[in-house]
Scaffold this motif. Structure first.
Motif, short mmCIF file in Angstrom:
data_model
loop_
_atom_site.label_atom_id
_atom_site.label_comp_id
_atom_site.label_asym_id
_atom_site.label_seq_id
_atom_site.Cartn_x
_atom_site.Cartn_y
_atom_site.Cartn_z
N LYS A 51 -14.52 30.00 -6.41
CA LYS A 51 -14.41 28.43 -6.68
C LYS A 51 -14.39 28.20 -8.23
O LYS A 51 -13.86 27.16 -8.47
CB LYS A 51 -15.26 27.91 -5.80
CG LYS A 51 -15.22 26.42 -5.60
CD LYS A 51 -16.30 25.71 -4.81
CE LYS A 51 -15.80 23.98 -4.61
NZ LYS A 51 -16.59 23.44 -3.79
N GLU A 102 -7.95 34.09 6.60
CA GLU A 102 -9.37 33.81 6.84
C GLU A 102 -10.02 34.90 6.60
O GLU A 102 -10.23 35.85 7.25
CB GLU A 102 -9.65 33.34 8.26
CG GLU A 102 -9.16 31.89 8.72
CD GLU A 102 -9.63 30.72 7.95
OE1 GLU A 102 -10.93 31.01 7.64
OE2 GLU A 102 -8.97 30.03 7.51
N LYS A 152 -16.37 36.00 6.98
CA LYS A 152 -17.62 34.92 6.49
C LYS A 152 -18.47 35.74 5.45
O LYS A 152 -18.95 35.12 4.47
CB LYS A 152 -18.31 34.23 7.45
CG LYS A 152 -17.52 33.45 8.30
CD LYS A 152 -18.21 32.88 9.38
CE LYS A 152 -17.22 31.52 10.11
NZ LYS A 152 -18.02 31.28 11.20
N ASP A 153 -18.70 36.67 5.74
CA ASP A 153 -19.85 37.53 5.04
C ASP A 153 -19.25 37.67 3.33
O ASP A 153 -19.96 37.64 2.38
CB ASP A 153 -20.35 38.85 5.15
CG ASP A 153 -19.18 39.98 5.75
OD1 ASP A 153 -18.14 39.53 5.85
OD2 ASP A 153 -19.60 41.23 5.37
N GLY A 202 -12.68 37.08 -0.62
CA GLY A 202 -13.49 38.06 -0.26
C GLY A 202 -13.04 39.33 0.17
O GLY A 202 -11.55 39.45 0.33
N MET A 254 -17.11 35.42 1.93
CA MET A 254 -16.88 34.34 1.13
C MET A 254 -18.25 34.00 0.87
O MET A 254 -18.47 33.61 -0.15
CB MET A 254 -16.62 33.39 2.36
CG MET A 254 -14.88 33.58 2.47
SD MET A 254 -13.96 33.34 0.85
CE MET A 254 -14.20 31.86 0.59
N GLU A 255 -19.42 34.29 1.53
CA GLU A 255 -20.51 34.19 1.21
C GLU A 255 -20.94 34.95 -0.12
O GLU A 255 -21.75 34.28 -0.81
CB GLU A 255 -21.68 34.53 2.48
CG GLU A 255 -21.69 33.60 3.60
CD GLU A 255 -22.43 34.02 4.65
OE1 GLU A 255 -23.14 35.01 4.48
OE2 GLU A 255 -22.39 33.34 5.75
N LYS A 256 -20.53 35.97 -0.33
CA LYS A 256 -20.88 36.85 -1.33
C LYS A 256 -20.19 36.28 -2.39
O LYS A 256 -20.58 36.31 -3.62
CB LYS A 256 -20.45 38.18 -1.07
CG LYS A 256 -21.08 39.27 -2.28
CD LYS A 256 -20.70 40.65 -2.01
CE LYS A 256 -20.99 41.62 -3.23
NZ LYS A 256 -20.51 42.92 -2.98
N HIS A 257 -18.89 36.20 -2.34
CA HIS A 257 -17.87 35.98 -3.63
C HIS A 257 -17.31 34.49 -3.63
O HIS A 257 -16.72 34.03 -4.51
CB HIS A 257 -16.67 36.70 -3.45
CG HIS A 257 -17.23 38.13 -3.74
ND1 HIS A 257 -17.76 38.71 -4.71
CD2 HIS A 257 -17.15 39.33 -2.70
CE1 HIS A 257 -17.95 40.09 -4.45
NE2 HIS A 257 -17.64 40.51 -3.34
N GLY A 258 -17.61 33.74 -2.57
CA GLY A 258 -16.95 32.25 -2.40
C GLY A 258 -17.15 31.37 -3.76
O GLY A 258 -16.52 30.54 -4.12
N ALA A 259 -18.62 31.42 -4.29
CA ALA A 259 -18.64 30.54 -5.30
C ALA A 259 -18.09 30.71 -6.49
O ALA A 259 -17.85 30.14 -7.29
CB ALA A 259 -20.30 30.40 -5.25
#
Length: 122
Positions: free
Chosen positions: A94, A80, A83-84, A21, A86-91
């Protein structure tokens, strides 16, 4: 492909997860490049020769920019990312990582793929 290529690919893939992210245009640009990279690794299905061409073309055209963005994001966020982000781009990140790793395992012993990896390494 030799074990060193597989180890390098896995190392890069895990690094990608760490910088999945980021703020603004750099993250969007990185995710776009990473998604294009995943598409290159998915090209050709089971045909490792086709994958070698696709990945080789992508690497020749994009590796410098990809690594520069990766370094910039790693320097900015460290291990790290927020979090926001990772929520937007994490999937997406992965899924991209899975595509790269799957192709690396699938084509580990293919001569054309291994040659491409050697010719396009940093």
């Amino acid at each position: 492909m030799t074990f060193k290529h597989l180890a390098a690919a896995l190392s890069i893939a895990f690094t990608l997860g760490a910088c999945g992210g980021g703020a603004g245009g750099d993250v969007d640009a990185f995710v776009k490049l990473d998604t294009e990279k995943a598409a290159a690794f998915e090209a050709g299905g089971e045909d490792c020769v086709a994958k070698a061409k696709s990945v080789g073309d992508w690497r020749k055209a994009n590796t410098a920019n990809y690594k520069a963005l990766q370094k910039k994001l790693n320097d900015q966020f460290g291990k790290e990312p927020p979090k926001d982000m990772m929520e937007k781009h994490g999937a997406t990140m992965k899924a991209n990582k899975k595509a790269v790793i799957d192709a690396m395992f699938k084509c580990t012993k293919n001569e054309a793929f291994s040659k491409m990896m050697d010719e396009t390494k940093d």
